[in-house]
Write a protein that holds these residues in place. Structure first.
Motif, PDB file in Angstrom:
ATOM      1  N   LEU A 137     -22.974  20.543  -8.761  1.00  0.00           N
ATOM      2  CA  LEU A 137     -22.623  20.734 -10.169  1.00  0.00           C
ATOM      3  C   LEU A 137     -21.540  19.754 -10.592  1.00  0.00           C
ATOM      4  CD1 LEU A 137     -22.748  22.358 -12.849  1.00  0.00           C
ATOM      5  CD2 LEU A 137     -21.022  23.881 -11.857  1.00  0.00           C
ATOM      6  N   ILE A 176     -28.371  22.080 -13.722  1.00  0.00           N
ATOM      7  CA  ILE A 176     -27.592  22.537 -12.559  1.00  0.00           C
ATOM      8  C   ILE A 176     -26.557  23.567 -12.991  1.00  0.00           C
ATOM      9  CG2 ILE A 176     -26.032  21.792 -10.720  1.00  0.00           C
ATOM     10  CD1 ILE A 176     -27.492  19.083 -10.782  1.00  0.00           C
ATOM     11  N   ALA A 177     -25.973  23.383 -14.177  1.00  0.00           N
ATOM     12  CA  ALA A 177     -25.048  24.394 -14.700  1.00  0.00           C
ATOM     13  C   ALA A 177     -25.758  25.722 -14.914  1.00  0.00           C
ATOM     14  CB  ALA A 177     -24.424  23.900 -16.007  1.00  0.00           C
ATOM     15  N   PHE A 196     -26.143  27.339 -11.565  1.00  0.00           N
ATOM     16  CA  PHE A 196     -24.869  27.887 -11.089  1.00  0.00           C
ATOM     17  C   PHE A 196     -24.521  29.173 -11.830  1.00  0.00           C
ATOM     18  CE2 PHE A 196     -20.237  28.135 -10.808  1.00  0.00           C
ATOM     19  CZ  PHE A 196     -20.046  27.947  -9.443  1.00  0.00           C
TER      20      PHE A 196
END
Length: 659
Positions: free
Chosen positions: A100, A49-50, A53
């Motif tokens: 996140l 997820i990082a 992002f």
């Protein structure tokens, strides 16, 4: 890069499904290998997820207008800071930030939860996986931030001008760290119900996570209040906006949860109530997410207006909250109430605290949702404004603030109210003196304001009383006092600082509301007006061109006596891409007070409408939350909270006796 970010989200959803099923099945059948899956999967999910992002952030930084989200919310001439913050200045990006942070907390539980029992840890991470899977599915189905636009436009539509502010770099991340941080308390509560393990050790594990979320949410609300104060040009710090209420409700409930968990940890009491509060606090966070994203509210804070998204989030809310409450109802009969205590005791004071805080939460909830329910049922639009909230909420806060200083001075299980009152006599005398001084030297007609500031002084002096008594001020040499004060538990000092900060905030609110001066005048350059015992001189208007806007800057000089105190620069700004005007307030801080000037519309003769305020002690409104956050940080640094509950010792085989 964009496709990689999209694919990372898809993989994160797959791993969230694994995290939500395999560990909890392992905990049910006591399979250590299946339970051990939870921690590494949580860490990899966070990394994926990082990555997603960062991919979206890179698209904003490079002005990749082939991404619909970037085209709708960015512009090539926008300053770099606002390009980066624009990543979460929209619905899709902000939801990605939400997930996140959720993944971050899951990863932190995986890393710092080594002293948790294996079954409880696996179940907590599985519940976190349920939440992550639901919101990742929501993003991919209804709010994909990586959707492409073909052909790619040459220029973007720019971000909403009122969001192009440094406050946006701080406010949403802090708010989400608070909102989503309560998911850990929620997961612990659901896991405890599943595992049938609710005891003092559970409260010790929950309290640091709850305190961390409360700290962040306090900062997020304060930053949002200050952002609205200086950015919107209205001169107010709180409007009881429904979206403001949406963040305030979990803060109130989370504050009650903190105090309830303390009782459970120290006295093994209020078990049922603490678990219910943990569920309700995160439920209110989810409700806030629904209100902001569903389009049912019209607010400067609201992002989305697509009802499909609202229905999806409502479904998530129903499943998560409804499921948790159903589980609570199923297990509640098996839970014991815990330790017994007298009404006059520290436990009793914390129960009273909970009573007022939860009632205040219910009041805000009713005032926020009632207009929506009435419109849905009858079609009539009504509004519940500040008078309702001020009257009901203020009536609940007054007795709560009176009671707060007594809590730390009462003993556990059975306290002596008269003895506590005697110890607080000097604090009461100081509060009365402050109220009298306000009446004599500030404004004799402001009895209510004087009493309210006296109440704030009572809260601050009462917070200091506990530290004074425990360190031996007045009865011991200063060397002993310093040693005792240094040796006090950090949680005790943090509690006193947080209560003191609450009193500081009350002073700022009352002084600003009761004693502020406002003038609305028409002025030309060179004009001077009398202004709260000072003079405000309109110097000139100058054009100015920014990177993606133009503005007319009006310069004012604040004069006190024959001395220039300082310069204020207010502006009417026009963002060229959206052709959207904004008002930029001019603010000059002197001590804890501020002069505030907002520029209105010009007229044909060169004059301008000018709104000017003198706001005494207004900065205390935000200094108080900073002190509360500092108190929370001091408390969370207490070794007893950092270490957490001790791990159970495994029984060691006894060596056979030598023959």
């Amino acid at each position: 890069m964009i496709e990689a970010g999209h694919f990372a989200l898809v993989l994160a959803l797959a791993l969230a499904l694994v995290q939500s099923t395999v560990p909890i099945v392992g905990s049910r059948i006591n399979d250590a290998r299946m339970m051990a899956v939870a921690a590494p999967v949580a860490l990899v999910s966070f990394a994926l997820i990082a990555l997603a992002f960062l991919a979206l952030t890179w698209a904003y930084v490079t002005s990749d207008f082939s991404v619909v989200n970037v085209w709708e919310n960015s512009h090539s001439q926008k300053p770099m800071l606002f390009k980066i913050t624009g990543t979460w200045g929209n619905h899709e990006g902000s939801m990605l930030l939400w997930v996140l942070i959720l993944a971050l907390f899951s990863a932190l539980v995986a890393v710092f939860g080594r002293n948790l029992p294996d079954q409880l840890k696996a179940t907590v991470l599985a519940v976190q996986g349920w939440i992550a899977a639901a919101f990742l599915l929501f993003i991919l189905v209804t709010s994909n931030p990586f959707a492409r636009l073909v052909p790619a436009p040459f220029e973007g539509q720019d971000l909403n001008p009122i969001l192009q502010d440094v406050g946006l770099a701080v406010h949403p991340p802090l708010l989400y760290l608070g909102y989503v941080g309560f998911s850990v308390s929620f997961s612990f509560a659901v896991a405890a119900l599943i595992e049938k393990r609710i005891d003092a050790a559970w409260a010790r594990w929950v309290r640091p996570w709850t305190l961390a979320a409360w700290i962040f949410l306090t900062g997020g609300i304060a930053m949002g209040s200050y952002w609205a104060y200086y950015e919107l040009g209205w001169g107010g710090f709180w409007f009881w906006d429904p979206v403001e209420n949406a963040s305030f409700m979990p803060w109130l409930s989370g504050t009650a949860l903190l105090h309830s968990a303390l009782v459970m940890e120290k006295r093994s009491a209020l078990k049922i109530w603490t678990v219910l509060l943990a569920i309700l606090t995160f439920s209110l966070s989810l409700l806030g997410t629904f209100l902001v994203r569903s389009g049912v509210l019209t607010s400067v804070h609201a992002f989305a207006t697509d009802p499909t998204r609202g229905v999806f989030i409502l479904g998530i809310l129903t499943l998560l909250v409804g499921g948790a409450l159903a589980l609570f109802a199923w297990r509640a009969h098996a839970l014991t109430a815990g330790g017994i205590f007298q009404p006059i005791s520290r436990e009793g004071s914390l129960v009273l605290n909970n009573l007022f805080l939860t009632t205040a939460t219910a009041t805000v909830l009713i005032g926020t949702l009632y207009p929506l329910l009435m419109e849905a049922l009858t079609g009539d639009k009504i509004s519940v404004g500040a008078p309702f909230f001020n009257l009901t909420f203020g009536s609940l806060m007054v007795p709560l603030l009176i009671a707060v200083p007594f809590g730390p001075l009462l003993a556990w299980k059975r306290g002596d109210l008269y003895a506590a009152a005697q110890r607080l006599a000097w604090a009461l005398g100081g509060a009365i003196l402050v109220a009298l001084l306000i009446m004599l030297f500030v404004d004799r007609t402001m009895l209510f304001a004087a009493l309210s500031i006296g109440l704030a002084a009572w809260l601050m002096l009462g917070a200091a009383t506990d530290l004074v008594l425990r360190s031996g001020v007045g009865s011991q040499p200063w060397s002993v006092v310093r040693r005792r004060l240094w040796g006090l538990p950090r949680s005790a000092k943090g509690t006193a600082l947080a209560h003191f900060g609450l009193g500081v905030t009350v002073v700022g609110i009352v002084a600003t509301v009761a004693f502020q001066t406002e003038r609305i005048v028409i002025m030309k350059p060179g004009d001077t007006i009398d202004f709260a015992g000072r003079q405000l001189r309109f110097e000139r208007v100058e054009p100015f061109a920014g990177p993606n806007y133009t503005e007319d800057q009006a310069r004012f000089t604040l004069i006190s006596g024959n001395r220039d105190v300082g310069t204020l620069v207010a502006a009417k700004r026009l963002y060229t891409a959206r052709q959207m005007p904004t008002t930029e307030a001019g603010i000059l801080t002197r001590g804890f007070s501020q002069a505030y000037v907002a520029l209105g519309d010009p007229s044909g003769d060169g004059s301008w409408v000018v709104r000017a305020w003198w706001k005494p002690m207004v900065t205390l409104i935000w200094l108080g939350p900073c002190l509360m956050m500092a108190g929370g940080l001091l408390s969370i640094s207490d070794r007893r909270l950092r270490v957490g509950a001790p791990a159970r010792r495994r029984s060691q085989p006894v060596p056979a006796a030598a023959e």
